[in-house]
Design a protein around this motif. Structure first.
Motif, mmCIF file in Angstrom:
data_model
loop_
_atom_site.group_PDB
_atom_site.id
_atom_site.type_symbol
_atom_site.label_atom_id
_atom_site.label_comp_id
_atom_site.label_asym_id
_atom_site.label_seq_id
_atom_site.Cartn_x
_atom_site.Cartn_y
_atom_site.Cartn_z
ATOM 1 N N ARG A 1 -39.035 56.545 37.215
ATOM 2 C CA ARG A 1 -37.746 56.157 37.797
ATOM 3 C C ARG A 1 -37.076 57.356 38.470
ATOM 4 O O ARG A 1 -36.508 57.231 39.557
ATOM 5 C CB ARG A 1 -36.821 55.562 36.728
ATOM 6 C CG ARG A 1 -37.167 54.121 36.362
ATOM 7 C CD ARG A 1 -36.063 53.467 35.536
ATOM 8 N NE ARG A 1 -35.671 54.219 34.363
ATOM 9 C CZ ARG A 1 -36.274 54.161 33.171
ATOM 10 N NH1 ARG A 1 -37.317 53.374 32.990
ATOM 11 N NH2 ARG A 1 -35.829 54.894 32.156
ATOM 12 N N GLU A 2 -37.157 58.508 37.839
ATOM 13 C CA GLU A 2 -36.558 59.710 38.429
ATOM 14 C C GLU A 2 -37.267 60.094 39.723
ATOM 15 O O GLU A 2 -36.632 60.465 40.707
ATOM 16 C CB GLU A 2 -36.592 60.871 37.428
ATOM 17 C CG GLU A 2 -36.059 62.179 37.975
ATOM 18 C CD GLU A 2 -34.584 62.147 38.368
ATOM 19 O OE1 GLU A 2 -34.128 63.130 38.978
ATOM 20 O OE2 GLU A 2 -33.871 61.162 38.077
ATOM 21 N N GLN A 3 -38.587 59.995 39.730
ATOM 22 C CA GLN A 3 -39.342 60.296 40.948
ATOM 23 C C GLN A 3 -38.968 59.325 42.071
ATOM 24 O O GLN A 3 -38.809 59.735 43.222
ATOM 25 C CB GLN A 3 -40.854 60.253 40.675
ATOM 26 C CG GLN A 3 -41.335 61.354 39.765
ATOM 27 C CD GLN A 3 -41.011 62.730 40.316
ATOM 28 O OE1 GLN A 3 -41.370 63.075 41.435
ATOM 29 N NE2 GLN A 3 -40.311 63.527 39.529
ATOM 30 N N ARG B 1 -36.096 57.760 42.340
ATOM 31 C CA ARG B 1 -34.731 58.105 42.737
ATOM 32 C C ARG B 1 -34.734 59.299 43.686
ATOM 33 O O ARG B 1 -34.066 59.283 44.723
ATOM 34 C CB ARG B 1 -33.869 58.417 41.506
ATOM 35 C CG ARG B 1 -32.393 58.651 41.854
ATOM 36 C CD ARG B 1 -31.632 59.215 40.658
ATOM 37 N NE ARG B 1 -32.027 60.574 40.339
ATOM 38 C CZ ARG B 1 -31.661 61.671 41.028
ATOM 39 N NH1 ARG B 1 -30.904 61.558 42.093
ATOM 40 N NH2 ARG B 1 -32.056 62.869 40.647
ATOM 41 N N LEU B 2 -35.522 60.316 43.362
ATOM 42 C CA LEU B 2 -35.601 61.501 44.219
ATOM 43 C C LEU B 2 -36.200 61.155 45.583
ATOM 44 O O LEU B 2 -35.724 61.631 46.618
ATOM 45 C CB LEU B 2 -36.439 62.590 43.543
ATOM 46 C CG LEU B 2 -35.819 63.217 42.300
ATOM 47 C CD1 LEU B 2 -36.823 64.140 41.619
ATOM 48 C CD2 LEU B 2 -34.542 63.962 42.648
ATOM 49 N N ALA C 1 -39.288 56.740 32.449
ATOM 50 C CA ALA C 1 -38.126 57.515 32.877
ATOM 51 C C ALA C 1 -38.522 58.491 33.979
ATOM 52 O O ALA C 1 -37.789 58.674 34.963
ATOM 53 C CB ALA C 1 -37.517 58.248 31.692
#
Length: 118
Positions: free
Chosen positions: A8-10, A12-13, A5
């Motif tokens: 994935r967030e990294q 996305r950013l 997770a």
């Protein structure tokens, strides 16, 4: 799961930052093209035929207008039968590939300006 997770967030950013950078570049290039067009118009208004031929000035204007259209994401003027789907997916290009494409465009602009001046 937490590590995935986080990854994935990294990602996305990072992609969001890249998209913002592309928008910033497009805005800067559009502003530069507008400034160049302004210079061409100002030159046209004060044109002394002994200094610059109308065909030379027209060529400068055409190149600047094409740059502005490309910065706005439009097809080059006079592009016939060109399908956008055939072009490169700019989002999939690396930063180095994008820089390389911009360098090619810069050299093409210089070549066209030089041709117009001869």
């Amino acid at each position: 799961m937490r590590a995935n997770a986080f990854d994935r967030e990294q990602d996305r950013l990072f992609l969001a930052d890249q998209q913002q950078a592309r928008r910033d570049v497009a805005r800067r290039h559009a502003k530069l093209a507008q400034a160049f067009l302004g210079k061409a118009v100002a030159r046209l208004q004060g044109l002394d035929p002994r200094e610059l031929s109308p065909s030379e000035l027209l060529r400068y204007f055409q190149v600047a207008a094409e740059i502005e259209r490309r910065a706005a994401g439009e097809e080059p003027a006079g592009a016939v039968g060109h399908d956008k789907a055939e072009g490169p997916d700019l989002e999939s290009l690396s930063d180095e590939d994008r820089r390389s494409r911009m360098d090619l465009l810069r050299r093409e602009l210089e070549r066209r300006l030089e041709e117009g001046g001869q």
